[in-house]
Design a protein around this motif. Structure first.
Motif, PDB file in Angstrom:
ATOM      1  N   LEU A  46       0.770  -1.132  -0.046  1.00 43.04           N
ATOM      2  CA  LEU A  46       0.009  -0.145   0.186  1.00 43.04           C
ATOM      3  C   LEU A  46       0.805   1.430  -0.021  1.00 43.04           C
ATOM      4  CD1 LEU A  46      -2.826  -1.232   2.719  1.00 43.04           C
ATOM      5  CD2 LEU A  46      -2.987  -1.064   0.181  1.00 43.04           C
ATOM      6  N   SER A  47       2.255   1.304   0.370  1.00 43.26           N
ATOM      7  CA  SER A  47       2.991   2.602   0.624  1.00 43.26           C
ATOM      8  C   SER A  47       2.337   3.436   1.117  1.00 43.26           C
ATOM      9  CB  SER A  47       3.605   2.752  -0.813  1.00 43.26           C
ATOM     10  OG  SER A  47       4.334   2.020  -1.551  1.00 43.26           O
ATOM     11  N   PRO A  48       1.911   3.215   2.560  1.00 50.53           N
ATOM     12  CA  PRO A  48       1.373   4.348   3.454  1.00 50.53           C
ATOM     13  C   PRO A  48       2.132   5.633   3.585  1.00 50.53           C
ATOM     14  CG  PRO A  48       1.903   2.724   4.645  1.00 50.53           C
ATOM     15  CD  PRO A  48       1.966   2.203   3.373  1.00 50.53           C
ATOM     16  N   ASP A  49       1.704   6.573   3.902  1.00 55.53           N
ATOM     17  CA  ASP A  49       2.586   7.767   4.305  1.00 55.53           C
ATOM     18  C   ASP A  49       3.276   7.788   5.612  1.00 55.53           C
ATOM     19  OD1 ASP A  49       2.078   9.366   1.822  1.00 55.53           O
ATOM     20  OD2 ASP A  49       0.170   9.725   2.281  1.00 55.53           O
ATOM     21  N   VAL A  50       2.142   7.265   6.463  1.00 55.71           N
ATOM     22  CA  VAL A  50       2.633   7.317   7.916  1.00 55.71           C
ATOM     23  C   VAL A  50       2.327   5.693   8.380  1.00 55.71           C
ATOM     24  CG1 VAL A  50       2.268   8.159  10.281  1.00 55.71           C
ATOM     25  CG2 VAL A  50       2.225   9.573   8.258  1.00 55.71           C
ATOM     26  N   VAL A  51       3.149   5.651   9.610  1.00 54.39           N
ATOM     27  CA  VAL A  51       2.834   4.159  10.027  1.00 54.39           C
ATOM     28  C   VAL A  51       2.850   4.198  11.550  1.00 54.39           C
ATOM     29  CG1 VAL A  51       3.602   1.676  10.538  1.00 54.39           C
ATOM     30  CG2 VAL A  51       3.972   2.492   8.497  1.00 54.39           C
ATOM     31  N   VAL A  52       1.764   4.037  12.042  1.00 54.75           N
ATOM     32  CA  VAL A  52       1.606   3.998  13.673  1.00 54.75           C
ATOM     33  C   VAL A  52       1.809   2.495  14.209  1.00 54.75           C
ATOM     34  CG1 VAL A  52       0.285   4.606  15.596  1.00 54.75           C
ATOM     35  CG2 VAL A  52       0.161   6.164  13.656  1.00 54.75           C
ATOM     36  N   MET A  53       2.885   2.286  14.984  1.00 52.66           N
ATOM     37  CA  MET A  53       3.181   1.204  15.130  1.00 52.66           C
ATOM     38  C   MET A  53       3.463   0.591  16.659  1.00 52.66           C
ATOM     39  SD  MET A  53       5.709  -1.923  13.405  1.00 52.66           S
ATOM     40  CE  MET A  53       5.524  -0.972  11.790  1.00 52.66           C
ATOM     41  N   ASP A  54       2.902  -0.381  17.187  1.00 51.28           N
ATOM     42  CA  ASP A  54       3.196  -0.772  18.440  1.00 51.28           C
ATOM     43  C   ASP A  54       4.661  -1.394  18.393  1.00 51.28           C
ATOM     44  OD1 ASP A  54       3.440  -1.881  21.107  1.00 51.28           O
ATOM     45  OD2 ASP A  54       1.824  -3.226  20.830  1.00 51.28           O
ATOM     46  N   LEU A  55       5.711  -1.130  19.440  1.00 50.45           N
ATOM     47  CA  LEU A  55       7.057  -1.693  19.417  1.00 50.45           C
ATOM     48  C   LEU A  55       6.812  -2.963  19.944  1.00 50.45           C
ATOM     49  CD1 LEU A  55       8.976   1.517  20.354  1.00 50.45           C
ATOM     50  CD2 LEU A  55       8.464   0.599  18.036  1.00 50.45           C
ATOM     51  N   ALA A  56       6.040  -3.334  20.827  1.00 51.77           N
ATOM     52  CA  ALA A  56       6.299  -4.621  21.600  1.00 51.77           C
ATOM     53  C   ALA A  56       4.954  -5.351  21.361  1.00 51.77           C
ATOM     54  CB  ALA A  56       6.069  -4.252  23.089  1.00 51.77           C
ATOM     55  N   MET A  57       5.280  -6.547  20.299  1.00 51.17           N
ATOM     56  CA  MET A  57       4.124  -7.392  19.900  1.00 51.17           C
ATOM     57  C   MET A  57       4.507  -8.717  19.713  1.00 51.17           C
ATOM     58  SD  MET A  57       2.299  -5.271  16.811  1.00 51.17           S
ATOM     59  CE  MET A  57       3.908  -4.675  15.716  1.00 51.17           C
TER      60      MET A  57
END
Length: 72
Positions: A46-57
């Motif tokens: 998808l090539s998003p502009d922004v990724v909001v990601m949890d670091l601990a999964m």
């Protein structure tokens, strides 16, 4: 339009972020992922502009996913 990928292993957290981002003009959540593996796949598709990601999964965490995304 800013395209956002949400990544967190907790569906409630993703839903909270989605609700917050939907209230912002010019932002669109294009996909959600519950793991680092799925996040990498969706990022490359998808090539998003922004990724909001949890670091601990569980499994591949957010830091490793970001390393793989940046390496590619």
């Amino acid at each position: 339009m800013i395209r956002v990928l949400l990544v967190d292993d907790h569906a409630v957290v993703r839903m909270g972020f989605r609700l917050l981002l939907q209230s912002v003009a010019d932002m669109s959540v294009v996909a959600e992922a519950d793991s680092g593996e799925v996040a990498c796949q969706l990022y490359f598709e998808l090539s998003p502009d922004v990724v909001v990601m949890d670091l601990a999964m569980p499994g591949m965490g957010g830091l490793e996913a970001l390393r793989r995304i940046r390496a590619r």
